[in-house]
Design an enzyme around this catalytic site. Structure first.
Site, PDB file in Angstrom:
ATOM      1  N   ARG A 197       0.931  -1.296  -0.001  1.00  0.00           N
ATOM      2  CA  ARG A 197       0.005  -0.055   0.149  1.00  0.00           C
ATOM      3  C   ARG A 197       0.717   1.144  -0.014  1.00  0.00           C
ATOM      4  NH1 ARG A 197      -2.230  -3.559   3.956  1.00  0.00           N
ATOM      5  NH2 ARG A 197      -4.440  -4.088   3.360  1.00  0.00           N
ATOM      6  N   LYS A 222      -1.836  -2.066   7.607  1.00  0.00           N
ATOM      7  CA  LYS A 222      -3.444  -1.913   7.904  1.00  0.00           C
ATOM      8  C   LYS A 222      -3.807  -2.984   8.728  1.00  0.00           C
ATOM      9  CE  LYS A 222      -7.763  -1.116   5.607  1.00  0.00           C
ATOM     10  NZ  LYS A 222      -8.542  -0.825   4.054  1.00  0.00           N
ATOM     11  N   HIS A 296      -2.321   2.703  -6.023  1.00  0.00           N
ATOM     12  CA  HIS A 296      -3.102   1.425  -6.038  1.00  0.00           C
ATOM     13  C   HIS A 296      -3.189   0.620  -7.373  1.00  0.00           C
ATOM     14  CE1 HIS A 296      -4.723  -0.021  -2.433  1.00  0.00           C
ATOM     15  NE2 HIS A 296      -5.888  -0.753  -2.761  1.00  0.00           N
ATOM     16  N   ARG A 299      -0.733  -1.957  -7.173  1.00  0.00           N
ATOM     17  CA  ARG A 299      -1.001  -2.978  -6.344  1.00  0.00           C
ATOM     18  C   ARG A 299      -2.222  -4.041  -6.757  1.00  0.00           C
ATOM     19  NH1 ARG A 299      -1.557  -4.186  -0.565  1.00  0.00           N
ATOM     20  NH2 ARG A 299      -3.556  -4.626   0.028  1.00  0.00           N
ATOM     21  N   HIS A 322      -4.228  -8.709   3.230  1.00  0.00           N
ATOM     22  CA  HIS A 322      -5.604  -8.827   3.536  1.00  0.00           C
ATOM     23  C   HIS A 322      -5.888  -9.645   4.805  1.00  0.00           C
ATOM     24  CE1 HIS A 322      -6.750  -7.811  -0.912  1.00  0.00           C
ATOM     25  NE2 HIS A 322      -6.191  -6.657  -0.221  1.00  0.00           N
ATOM     26  N   TYR A 331     -10.105 -10.125  -7.007  1.00  0.00           N
ATOM     27  CA  TYR A 331      -9.218 -10.304  -8.326  1.00  0.00           C
ATOM     28  C   TYR A 331      -9.363 -11.509  -9.140  1.00  0.00           C
ATOM     29  CZ  TYR A 331      -6.545  -6.949  -5.833  1.00  0.00           C
ATOM     30  OH  TYR A 331      -6.120  -5.574  -5.370  1.00  0.00           O
TER      31      TYR A 331
END
Length: 367
Positions: A197, A222, A296, A299, A322, A331
């Site tokens: 990120r 995150k 992003h 990413r 994640h 995805y």
């Protein structure tokens, strides 16, 4: 004796600003602060309960970004409530909060556009959290926000899906003959190679990268989760060149201790902020004719290209950091390379049948 700089106490550097102070500083710096709340909202009667709640949220280790969202949302609510004569949390009812939620839905920004669903969700989440705390602390007998329903977020796919060829073109955009060009190339390669990120890249310290092993240690990503990820041989090459050829020259300009240890720094030797990082990536994308996307997009490209090359979804989840597999599964909807192959091989419409040209009539035209 030792040199003592301004702000130092007993020869020691001052402690870093608390997350709440940083959140307030970020809020004051925003251009849209006037849209969030009227000036002086902290002097309104309801503000003291907001301040107590935010200090409690800070103690529970809420991130700076989350604290900023709570601060913005509650500043807006306090201003709206004061305009309607509400001065104590006990005066709020579910009907009043639903009216406030409708007010958010109908609010228009300076450019005439409505608040995004994400902003509405952030503001309502702040309201729900505040009233839950007020109830638990005994400031109000019951929680009027308990039944508030968050706006339903649409299931959207990434707007920008860079191909492998486009990524290769993007990497050639920076002028590596200059200091900043080589630095930009290293950042682009790391964003694509690791799938990190933007906030994770800008916080990287020198000790977080292992160029021999080709790995990156991401501290408190995150959700405050650490993780190790590979960066790829290409990223290792360009980050190594940046560290050896460029960074020593930039760090000479460092005016703070933070800049001396941060991996990617500006021309002035300061740690890069998120806006500068985004502007750099956006500029190179626009030069390619790609009108949308920023950090992003790389990413997304990392995850999509890994999936299309046969990577297991579980490994991609770890790579991206994640918490839930459901986030990674998006995805599977954008990596359609394999789906196109299967569709072409199995669907009747996937095989083009060229109609034969009708033979010319053998009858003479003047017959």
């Amino acid at each position: 004796g030792p040199v003592v700089h301004a702000g130092m106490k007993d020869g020691l550097p001052p402690p870093p600003a608390s997350p709440l102070r940083r959140a307030k500083r970020k809020l004051r710096a925003k251009r849209s602060v006037g849209e969030a709340a009227a000036p002086g909202w902290t002097e309104l009667p309801l503000a003291r309960w907001v301040s107590d709640y935010l200090r409690w949220a800070e103690v529970t280790r809420l991130s700076v970004t989350s604290l900023e969202g709570r601060l913005r949302g509650l500043a807006r609510l306090v201003t709206w409530a004061h305009e309607r004569g509400l001065q104590h949390p006990k005066e709020f009812t579910r009907a009043i909060l639903e009216a406030y939620q409708r007010h958010l839905y109908l609010t228009r920004k300076r450019d005439g556009k409505p608040l995004s669903l994400r902003s509405q969700e952030t503001f309502i989440t702040a309201v729900r959290g505040w009233f839950k705390w007020l109830t638990r602390e005994g400031h109000i007998p019951a929680n009027p926000a308990a039944d508030l329903i968050l706006p339903r977020m649409p299931y959207t796919l990434p707007k920008v899906l860079l191909s492998v060829a486009q990524v290769a073109q993007l990497m050639r955009q920076p002028d590596i003959a200059g200091l900043t060009g080589l630095r930009d190339r290293a950042i682009l390669e790391l964003l694509y190679g690791s799938g990190m990120r933007r906030s994770e890249v800008m916080r990287l310290q020198l000790g977080d990268i292992d160029l021999l092993q080709g790995t990156v240690f991401i501290r408190l990503g995150k959700g405050k989760r650490d993780r190790y990820v590979p960066m790829g041989a290409s990223a290792v090459h360009w980050v190594t060149r940046y560290c050896e050829e460029v960074r020593p020259m930039l760090v000479r300009q460092a005016s703070s201790e933070a800049g001396k240890w941060t991996l990617f720094i500006t021309d002035y030797g300061e740690a890069m902020d998120k806006n500068r990082l985004s502007d750099m990536v956006t500029r190179h994308l626009r030069n390619l004719g790609i009108e949308h996307g920023s950090c992003h997009a790389l990413r997304h490209a990392c995850a999509t290209h890994m999936l299309e090359a046969g990577a297991d979804l579980r490994y991609i989840q770890v790579q991206l950091g994640h918490a839930s597999m459901s986030t990674t599964q998006i995805y599977t909807h954008v990596a359609i390379g394999k789906l196109v192959e299967v569709h072409t091989a199995t669907h009747p419409g996937g095989r083009l049948e060229v109609p034969t040209t009708p033979q010319a009539s053998s009858v003479p035209a003047d017959a």
